[in-house]
Design a protein around this motif. Structure first.
Motif, short mmCIF file in Angstrom:
data_model
loop_
_atom_site.label_atom_id
_atom_site.label_comp_id
_atom_site.label_asym_id
_atom_site.label_seq_id
_atom_site.Cartn_x
_atom_site.Cartn_y
_atom_site.Cartn_z
N UNK A 1 0.88 -1.22 -0.02
CA UNK A 1 -0.06 0.04 0.07
C UNK A 1 0.93 1.21 -0.26
N UNK A 2 1.70 1.50 -0.98
CA UNK A 2 2.74 2.53 -0.99
C UNK A 2 1.59 3.87 -1.12
N UNK A 3 2.30 4.87 -0.62
CA UNK A 3 1.54 6.24 -0.37
C UNK A 3 1.35 6.85 -2.02
N UNK A 4 0.11 7.28 -2.26
CA UNK A 4 -0.11 7.94 -3.59
C UNK A 4 -0.80 9.39 -3.45
N UNK A 5 -0.90 9.91 -4.50
CA UNK A 5 -1.59 11.27 -4.47
C UNK A 5 -2.55 11.01 -5.39
N UNK A 6 -4.02 11.18 -4.96
CA UNK A 6 -4.92 11.30 -5.66
C UNK A 6 -4.86 12.31 -6.78
N UNK A 7 -5.40 11.82 -8.07
CA UNK A 7 -5.53 12.64 -9.07
C UNK A 7 -6.66 12.00 -10.08
#
Length: 173
Positions: free
Chosen positions: A54-60
């Motif tokens: 579950x690596x950190x992502x930024x919503x786009x």
């Protein structure tokens, strides 16, 4: 296992146990896993995302049908950014659509970096040049799947929860 619908001798029992004990996939209730229930496209990318920690992502807002507060949003963004999926169209992901066996093989293959596939095609229902052919050949060569029997893979069949945890376990172990 707390699931009354996963028999001790079922072909998927060990992989369900692995997914459950490693917090990769929950049951459909406290006592049911529902191994024969069809999976969605959101479920498979969530499982792959879970497998990757579950690596950190930024919503786009890449896909119009994936809202920021959806339970699978981070997984879809991760899958898109890592080349696991391009969506069902240029603007949609179709998270609730059933995930076919061809799609699952392709998602897994892409998540592994699209390794070269070798060997002959053992399946009469996987056409030469089909968009999923290389992924299926890779899956066979790496013992992720041996098909549905009688020389078939059933690429357009929807993958069940029992099948999907088995594919993931075999691909990652």
């Amino acid at each position: 296992l707390p699931f009354t619908d996963v028999a001790a001798d079922a072909w998927y029992t060990d992989t369900v146990r692995y997914a459950y004990e490693n917090s990769l996939m929950n049951g459909t209730s406290a006592t049911a896993f529902s191994p024969s229930v069809a999976t969605s496209r959101a479920m498979i990318v969530q499982l792959l995302y879970n497998m990757e920690g579950r690596p950190e992502v930024t919503y786009k807002p890449i896909f119009t049908d994936v809202k920021e507060d959806a339970w699978y949003a981070d997984a879809v963004i991760w899958a898109y950014e890592n080349g696991v999926t391009t969506g069902s169209s240029d603007t949609t992901f179709s998270p609730d659509a059933g995930c076919t066996r061809g799609q699952v093989a392709t998602f897994l293959w892409r998540s592994q970096g699209e390794p070269a596939a070798s060997g002959s095609n053992p399946f009469k229902d996987v056409a030469k040049g089909a968009w999923y052919e290389k992924a299926v050949l890779w899956a066979v060569a790496n013992n992720v799947t041996n098909g549905m029997g009688e020389g078939t893979f059933a690429p357009d069949g929807t993958c069940t929860r029992g099948q999907i945890v088995t594919f993931l376990y075999r691909a990652y172990n």
